[in-house]
Design an enzyme around this catalytic site. Structure first.
Site, PDB file in Angstrom:
ATOM      1  N   SER A 133       0.809  -1.216   0.000  1.00 11.39           N
ATOM      2  CA  SER A 133       0.000   0.000   0.000  1.00 11.39           C
ATOM      3  C   SER A 133       0.847   1.274   0.000  1.00 11.39           C
ATOM      4  CB  SER A 133      -0.943   0.004   1.201  1.00 11.39           C
ATOM      5  OG  SER A 133      -0.217  -0.164   2.405  1.00 11.39           O
ATOM      6  N   ASP A 381      -2.988   6.487  11.744  1.00 16.27           N
ATOM      7  CA  ASP A 381      -2.176   5.787  10.742  1.00 16.27           C
ATOM      8  C   ASP A 381      -0.861   6.549  10.597  1.00 16.27           C
ATOM      9  OD1 ASP A 381      -0.959   4.717   8.514  1.00 16.27           O
ATOM     10  OD2 ASP A 381      -2.737   4.771   7.243  1.00 16.27           O
ATOM     11  N   HIS A 384       1.092   5.462   6.364  1.00 16.79           N
ATOM     12  CA  HIS A 384       0.829   6.068   5.051  1.00 16.79           C
ATOM     13  C   HIS A 384       0.962   7.589   5.127  1.00 16.79           C
ATOM     14  CE1 HIS A 384      -1.171   2.091   5.001  1.00 16.79           C
ATOM     15  NE2 HIS A 384      -0.620   2.045   3.807  1.00 16.79           N
TER      16      HIS A 384
END
Length: 405
Positions: A133, A381, A384
């Site tokens: 990702s 998070d 990312h």
């Protein structure tokens, strides 16, 4: 009225009386137009030609400089194809200074990203990002960098197909694709739409299922790191669903990572078209889950951070140098066998950017609980990155390599 009429007649009379002068004006106009066209072409060619200061500069060594004049490279609302996972401003982030930091190499300047020049380079070609990702994060950054420069009339599309996301710039017959393969080798995490698997199983010698999707790429950008970090994973000899398959639990993440990269490098050595395909491997993207690393009280992470780390040479405790060395070793071995893979060491420059993660500013498919809302750092998070943001710099460096190769 008479004087005006006379002037018009006089002008026509002069042109008629001296046809050679009119001809000269016409010739001069044509030559000028051709010169301007040629000059524009030379500008584009110069952006594509190698520049010694770039080719001989370490683009990964430098510092972040606040620049609210020329950054961000695009506005988030200019990217209609932006994925919800990275759209921090859309999902409530108010402090936008994280968008305005420019990476400044020590010995040169990064070029400005030129979408037209890149698409000319990619005309009739395919650029594929293959990995996890974070590679998807970088792919989306590349799409936004390009789309924000497109005139509204240009035809573009974003297609989700099985394990791929495909961006097409029709005017250039150019394709930029993300292909989901988080461990590079085959695993039970290989389905992009439902990959949240905790009990991870991988087939260390099986790569063909993924690799057959890479063979038509002219440029391949790989990454694989985050999905190897679990304390234990299962190694499978045999096939999924085969009653004779053998499973072995492996705790040594360096060893299992090394085995997978051996399979990856062996496939490259024997299957890549060396005269056609340009290869890149992105080093690990650091995460910021331990606030003590940058001198903040225990229990914090990237949540609420609004400034980069400015201490030169900073490296967080989450960064596994041993895994980086495994990648570097495999790439060096391929080089001795005549296959060049550019190692894009973006780890250090990204390690400074504790302020630029998506944190809580993204789409949640399952709404946070009351407990989480009361303690936002617990569901932040810190892996990312917001867009615009750090992955744009990765892509500007990648752009420099592609344009000057």
């Amino acid at each position: 009225m008479a004087s005006t009429h006379k002037l018009i007649l006089g002008r026509w009379k002069i042109i008629y009386s001296f046809p050679s002068i009119a001809g000269l004006f016409f010739i001069a106009y044509v030559i000028g137009a051709l010169y301007l066209r040629g000059d524009s072409q030379r500008v584009l060619e110069n952006q594509m030609m190698p520049n010694d200061s770039i080719l001989h500069c370490n683009l990964f060594s430098g510092k972040w400089v606040y620049d609210n004049i020329s950054y961000p490279s695009y506005k988030g609302n200019q990217c209609s194809l932006m994925e919800e996972d990275f759209a921090c401003e859309k999902y409530g982030r108010k402090d936008l200074n994280y968008q305005k930091w420019r990476w400044q190499p020590n010995d040169c300047d990064l070029p400005r990203f030129n979408a037209t020049a890149l698409l000319e380079k990619l005309r009739g070609k395919k650029l594929t990002f293959a990995g996890d990702s974070l590679n998807r994060n970088q792919f989306m950054s590349m799409v936004c960098l390009i789309e924000s420069s497109f005139p509204p009339s240009s035809f573009k599309s974003l297609i989700f197909k099985e394990n791929s996301i495909i961006f097409k710039a029709t005017d250039y017959n150019a394709t930029i694709e993300f292909y989901w393969s988080p461990l590079l080798v085959e695993s039970n995490c290989d389905y992009m739409a439902s990959h949240g698997v905790r009990d991870r199983i991988f087939r260390v010698h099986a790569i063909e299922k993924h690799a057959r999707k890479w063979t038509d790429a002219d440029i391949l950008v790989f990454d694989s790191y985050m999905w190897w970090l679990l304390p234990k994973m299962k190694l499978l000899w045999g096939s999924f669903g085969n009653s004779d398959a053998i499973y072995k639990e492996v705790g040594m993440r360096h060893r299992r990572y090394e085995m997978a990269l051996n399979t990856w490098s062996d496939w490259l050595e024997f299957h890549v078209n060396r005269t056609r395909t340009k290869l890149f491997f992105m080093s690990l993207s650091p995460y910021h889950s331990v606030s003590e690393d940058w001198g903040v009280d225990k229990g914090g992470n990237c949540y609420g951070e609004t400034e980069p780390i400015l201490k030169e040479g900073y490296r967080g405790s989450d960064t596994d140098l041993g895994m980086m060395q495994i990648v570097e070793s495999r790439i060096q071995k391929l080089k001795t066998r005549g296959l060049k893979v550019e190692y894009m060491n973006i780890t250090q420059l990204s390690d400074y950017r504790k302020d630029a993660h998506t944190s809580i500013y993204r789409l949640f498919w399952v709404p946070p609980t009351e407990e989480q809302l009361a303690h936002p750092q617990n569901y932040s998070d810190c892996v990312h990155w917001c867009l615009p943001g750090v992955p744009d710099v990765w892509n500007i460096i990648l752009y420099s390599y592609i344009m000057h190769s």
